[in-house]
Write a protein that holds these residues in place. Structure first.
Motif, PDB file in Angstrom:
ATOM      1  N   GLN A 211      18.047 -19.752 -21.824  1.00 13.19           N
ATOM      2  CA  GLN A 211      17.888 -18.344 -21.470  1.00 13.19           C
ATOM      3  C   GLN A 211      16.673 -17.719 -22.140  1.00 13.19           C
ATOM      4  O   GLN A 211      16.141 -16.719 -21.658  1.00 13.19           O
ATOM      5  N   ASN A 212      16.239 -18.292 -23.255  1.00 14.68           N
ATOM      6  CA  ASN A 212      15.081 -17.772 -23.984  1.00 14.68           C
ATOM      7  C   ASN A 212      13.762 -18.414 -23.549  1.00 14.68           C
ATOM      8  O   ASN A 212      12.730 -18.158 -24.159  1.00 14.68           O
ATOM      9  N   MET A 213      13.798 -19.235 -22.505  1.00 18.95           N
ATOM     10  CA  MET A 213      12.580 -19.909 -22.061  1.00 18.95           C
ATOM     11  C   MET A 213      11.946 -19.233 -20.856  1.00 18.95           C
ATOM     12  O   MET A 213      10.869 -19.639 -20.422  1.00 18.95           O
ATOM     13  N   GLY A 214      12.614 -18.211 -20.314  1.00 17.49           N
ATOM     14  CA  GLY A 214      12.028 -17.482 -19.199  1.00 17.49           C
ATOM     15  C   GLY A 214      12.399 -18.074 -17.856  1.00 17.49           C
ATOM     16  O   GLY A 214      13.000 -19.142 -17.760  1.00 17.49           O
ATOM     17  N   ASN A 215      12.043 -17.360 -16.808  1.00 16.46           N
ATOM     18  CA  ASN A 215      12.331 -17.778 -15.445  1.00 16.46           C
ATOM     19  C   ASN A 215      11.220 -18.657 -14.889  1.00 16.46           C
ATOM     20  O   ASN A 215      10.115 -18.711 -15.426  1.00 16.46           O
ATOM     21  N   MET A 216      11.505 -19.344 -13.809  1.00 12.58           N
ATOM     22  CA  MET A 216      10.501 -20.165 -13.128  1.00 12.58           C
ATOM     23  C   MET A 216       9.279 -19.312 -12.792  1.00 12.58           C
ATOM     24  O   MET A 216       9.380 -18.106 -12.599  1.00 12.58           O
ATOM     25  N   GLY A 217       8.136 -19.975 -12.705  1.00 20.43           N
ATOM     26  CA  GLY A 217       6.897 -19.261 -12.416  1.00 20.43           C
ATOM     27  C   GLY A 217       6.112 -18.903 -13.661  1.00 20.43           C
ATOM     28  O   GLY A 217       5.230 -18.041 -13.625  1.00 20.43           O
TER      29      GLY A 217
ATOM     30  N   GLY B 231      -0.674 -30.899 -25.432  1.00 23.49           N
ATOM     31  CA  GLY B 231      -1.661 -29.942 -24.953  1.00 23.49           C
ATOM     32  C   GLY B 231      -2.206 -30.328 -23.597  1.00 23.49           C
ATOM     33  O   GLY B 231      -2.449 -29.467 -22.734  1.00 23.49           O
ATOM     34  N   ASP B 232      -2.386 -31.625 -23.374  1.00 25.20           N
ATOM     35  CA  ASP B 232      -2.851 -32.106 -22.076  1.00 25.20           C
ATOM     36  C   ASP B 232      -1.824 -31.796 -20.989  1.00 25.20           C
ATOM     37  O   ASP B 232      -2.167 -31.376 -19.876  1.00 25.20           O
ATOM     38  N   LEU B 233      -0.550 -31.987 -21.312  1.00 24.69           N
ATOM     39  CA  LEU B 233       0.516 -31.677 -20.351  1.00 24.69           C
ATOM     40  C   LEU B 233       0.532 -30.189 -20.010  1.00 24.69           C
ATOM     41  O   LEU B 233       0.526 -29.804 -18.831  1.00 24.69           O
ATOM     42  N   GLN B 234       0.555 -29.346 -21.050  1.00 24.98           N
ATOM     43  CA  GLN B 234       0.600 -27.903 -20.803  1.00 24.98           C
ATOM     44  C   GLN B 234      -0.663 -27.437 -20.089  1.00 24.98           C
ATOM     45  O   GLN B 234      -0.613 -26.565 -19.212  1.00 24.98           O
ATOM     46  N   GLY B 235      -1.793 -28.025 -20.456  1.00 24.56           N
ATOM     47  CA  GLY B 235      -3.046 -27.671 -19.797  1.00 24.56           C
ATOM     48  C   GLY B 235      -3.044 -28.036 -18.325  1.00 24.56           C
ATOM     49  O   GLY B 235      -3.558 -27.289 -17.484  1.00 24.56           O
ATOM     50  N   SER B 236      -2.445 -29.175 -17.998  1.00 20.12           N
ATOM     51  CA  SER B 236      -2.416 -29.605 -16.597  1.00 20.12           C
ATOM     52  C   SER B 236      -1.576 -28.656 -15.748  1.00 20.12           C
ATOM     53  O   SER B 236      -1.928 -28.361 -14.602  1.00 20.12           O
TER      54      SER B 236
ATOM     55  N   ASP C 126       8.778 -24.761 -15.546  1.00 21.24           N
ATOM     56  CA  ASP C 126       8.197 -25.052 -14.229  1.00 21.24           C
ATOM     57  C   ASP C 126       8.192 -26.546 -13.932  1.00 21.24           C
ATOM     58  O   ASP C 126       8.162 -26.953 -12.765  1.00 21.24           O
ATOM     59  N   ARG C 127       8.205 -27.362 -14.959  1.00 25.46           N
ATOM     60  CA  ARG C 127       8.077 -28.810 -14.771  1.00 25.46           C
ATOM     61  C   ARG C 127       9.409 -29.502 -14.495  1.00 25.46           C
ATOM     62  O   ARG C 127       9.452 -30.549 -13.850  1.00 25.46           O
ATOM     63  N   MET C 128      10.499 -28.915 -14.970  1.00 19.92           N
ATOM     64  CA  MET C 128      11.772 -29.625 -14.946  1.00 19.92           C
ATOM     65  C   MET C 128      12.287 -29.988 -13.554  1.00 19.92           C
ATOM     66  O   MET C 128      12.965 -31.013 -13.409  1.00 19.92           O
ATOM     67  N   PRO C 129      12.019 -29.194 -12.511  1.00 21.23           N
ATOM     68  CA  PRO C 129      12.487 -29.619 -11.180  1.00 21.23           C
ATOM     69  C   PRO C 129      11.924 -30.963 -10.734  1.00 21.23           C
ATOM     70  O   PRO C 129      12.476 -31.594  -9.823  1.00 21.23           O
ATOM     71  N   ASN C 130      10.839 -31.416 -11.365  1.00 19.10           N
ATOM     72  CA  ASN C 130      10.253 -32.707 -11.002  1.00 19.10           C
ATOM     73  C   ASN C 130      11.026 -33.882 -11.596  1.00 19.10           C
ATOM     74  O   ASN C 130      10.811 -35.030 -11.193  1.00 19.10           O
TER      75      ASN C 130
END
Length: 384
Positions: free
Chosen positions: A365-371, A12-17, A172-176
């Protein structure tokens, strides 16, 4: 403009950040001055939220498992109510963490019914067979529900909620994350070495119920593959001492990392992991994995025999497409023997690895696009 966000536990802390970052970015674009007060953890604080209380270490899953956290949760609840009374927010965002968040939502409905409430990443009531009461509670406390699973959105829409699917924020996080090659280079892992990630715990209870069976399996894998090395990324530094002690007890060739978690995941040939958000990170990194989970035996018995709770899958990887992509070993089936067999099938059989990795692409494919987080932030700002 003051936003209050409530979440708990490491995920939750990760998603919240990620959401805090997106909200602040949207606020700058819109020319708004934004203050974010939160129940969460260090990642949210680093993203720019002011912590009312750190809640990452008081989370649990299960009936008996929750008992040690009742008093700390009650104290956090009282502190939160006092703050909300003194400083009413313009909007509230609830992230997972059902017990405390439903209480906060009900308090707001009674005392500040004009304050919009958004549930982002709702508790997984849509997964279980015993959902009617929990579903009503979730819908009852929020004006809008932002879903991260396609099936989650469909379920809550069918129950009458104002729900919209925004995608999963991990996209959104994976490019890091570093590439596999970069990660192995940074950790000093040779090309022909076998790196196995062990992820036993983000909650204290998981150290008790998952770590022993995971380390027993690791011990036997090590005896069959002497050149294997285990990498254990810490979810919380407070677990280091106990984990390192158990590494010595089981005589494992293992390294604990707290500042190279991403490298440890990206570099792995296989992960043996607890059920949770990290399963999705591993899938997005294309790392084969085995998922396990255990609760107190009495908790599990009550859930199965008295409450009659059933669920199709436990891992979010499988829930994303509602099919068995990764092996799940829950409770009685979470044995060293089952883990070892699956581990060898994935480590030594390229066809099995290839099948799982191909299924990962369908999941992606079921996780959506960036952003994703920006879409969530836009939906939230529309409620002002």
């Amino acid at each position: 403009m003051r936003i209050f966000i409530s979440t708990g536990e490491v995920s939750g802390d990760l998603q919240g950040s990620l959401l805090v970052t997106a909200l602040k970015r949207q606020a700058v674009t819109s020319g708004l001055e934004l203050e974010i007060i939160a129940l969460g953890g260090s990642k949210m604080a680093a993203a720019g939220a002011t912590l009312l209380k750190n809640t990452t270490s008081i989370g649990s899953f299960g009936l008996l498992e929750a008992l040690p956290f009742l008093l700390p949760t009650f104290l956090v609840q009282r502190q939160t109510f006092a703050y909300l009374q003194q400083y009413p927010p313009d909007l509230v965002i609830l992230i997972d963490y059902m017990g405390l968040n439903i209480s906060i939502g009900n308090y707001l409905r009674r005392h500040f019914p004009q304050v919009p409430v958004v549930y982002y990443i709702a508790p997984q009531a849509w997964v279980s067979s015993a959902t009617v009461r929990d579903t009503a509670k979730i819908i009852g406390v929020c004006d809008k529900l932002l879903a991260i699973f396609p099936e989650e959105a469909r379920y809550f829409q069918s129950e009458g909620a104002d729900a919209i699917w925004v995608g999963h924020p991990l996209v959104d996080r994976m490019p890091n994350f570093p590439s596999r090659e970069t990660a192995r280079s940074q950790l000093g892992i040779k090309d022909d070495a076998i790196a196995i990630a062990l992820l036993p715990a983000s909650r204290r209870q998981e150290l008790k119920y998952l770590l022993p069976v995971m380390f027993q399996a690791a011990q036997k894998i090590q005896s069959q593959l002497p050149h294997a090395h285990f990498w254990i990324p810490l979810s919380l530094d407070i677990y280091r001492e106990q984990i390192e002690k158990e590494i010595q007890n089981y005589e494992l060739s293992a390294t604990v990392v707290s500042d190279q978690q991403q490298q440890a995941l990206a570099a792995a040939d296989l992960a043996i992991t607890k059920c949770g958000t990290v399963n999705l990170e591993l899938a997005l990194l294309n790392v084969p994995q085995i998922v396990l989970y255990r609760l107190h035996p009495l908790t599990y018995w009550i859930a199965k025999r008295i409450l009659k709770i059933t669920f199709p899958f436990a891992s979010p990887v499988n829930l994303m497409v509602m099919k068995g992509i990764v092996p799940e070993f829950i409770q009685e089936t979470a044995t060293p023997e089952n883990i070892i067999q699956s581990a060898m099938e994935l480590l030594l059989n390229s066809q099995n690895r290839g099948k799982m990795q191909a299924d990962y692409q369908e999941m992606r494919q079921n996780m959506g696009n960036m952003g994703v987080c920006d879409r969530a932030a836009q939906e939230i700002f529309q409620l002002f």
